[in-house]
Design a protein around this motif. Structure first.
Motif, mmCIF file in Angstrom:
data_model
loop_
_atom_site.group_PDB
_atom_site.id
_atom_site.type_symbol
_atom_site.label_atom_id
_atom_site.label_comp_id
_atom_site.label_asym_id
_atom_site.label_seq_id
_atom_site.Cartn_x
_atom_site.Cartn_y
_atom_site.Cartn_z
ATOM 1 N N GLU A 78 64.677 9.440 58.558
ATOM 2 C CA GLU A 78 64.388 10.656 59.309
ATOM 3 C C GLU A 78 64.010 10.294 60.733
ATOM 4 N N GLU A 79 64.534 11.066 61.668
ATOM 5 C CA GLU A 79 64.200 10.876 63.066
ATOM 6 C C GLU A 79 63.625 12.188 63.582
ATOM 7 N N GLU A 80 62.457 12.104 64.173
ATOM 8 C CA GLU A 80 61.808 13.313 64.671
ATOM 9 C C GLU A 80 61.865 13.334 66.187
ATOM 10 N N THR A 136 63.337 17.580 62.998
ATOM 11 C CA THR A 136 63.552 16.389 62.179
ATOM 12 C C THR A 136 64.981 16.432 61.676
ATOM 13 N N LYS A 137 65.659 15.317 61.843
ATOM 14 C CA LYS A 137 67.016 15.257 61.316
ATOM 15 C C LYS A 137 67.222 13.933 60.593
ATOM 16 N N SER A 178 60.630 15.665 69.485
ATOM 17 C CA SER A 178 59.753 16.765 69.866
ATOM 18 C C SER A 178 59.877 16.994 71.362
#
Length: 160
Positions: free
Chosen positions: A43-45, A58-59, A47
């Motif tokens: 997961e990569e967040e 989040t993707k 912001s």
């Protein structure tokens, strides 16, 4: 000649793992297939702000596994020492050819992943032992010193 290696005992039981040059090449093919089928997922967040309100997204990101000689050795349960000494046996020349092909494949694969942006190019260049070396050449420069002590220190640096 070196110290003879004890064969690696398969932790799952059974006979020690031994390879012919052909079997080693086939095992590398299996490793490449496994690496391509088992991509890394995480997961990569991200912001940021839109106007005055904050947002977070989040993707799920997938990346190719880095194919390397070290990863291959883990895959087949062998050590770096085994890899180095592999070329010294009865079939040393045949193993050297297979090892050269495996190493070249790994290096090309890593370069392609770095060039396509899948991995950081700086990290890959360090793994491959590549460096961006710049040789500085040019005219001499004048240095202005404020005291005799500074002048003596600079003159002492000529020998370095």
């Amino acid at each position: 000649m070196g110290i003879p290696l004890k064969p690696f005992i398969n932790p799952l039981g059974g006979r020690p793992l031994h390879f012919t040059p052909k079997q080693l090449a086939e095992k590398f093919g299996e490793y490449v297939e496994w690496s391509e089928k088992n991509v890394m997922t995480f997961e990569e967040e991200k912001s940021g702000y839109v106007g005055k309100s904050s947002m977070a997204e989040t993707k799920i990101v997938t990346k190719h596994r880095l194919i390397s000689v070290g990863g291959f050795l883990v895959y087949i349960g062998k050590t770096q020492r085994w890899w180095v000494e592999l070329s010294s046996g009865k079939q040393g020349e045949k193993f050297s050819i297979v090892k050269a092909h495996i190493t070249a494949y790994c290096e090309d694969y890593q370069k392609e992943l770095a060039a396509s942006g899948h991995y950081n190019a700086n990290i890959i260049s360090r793994l491959l032992g590549l460096a961006d070396k710049k040789e500085l050449t040019g005219e001499s420069i004048n240095i202005i010193v404020n005291s005799q002590e500074e002048k003596e220190k600079l003159e002492g640096m000529k020998d370095l």
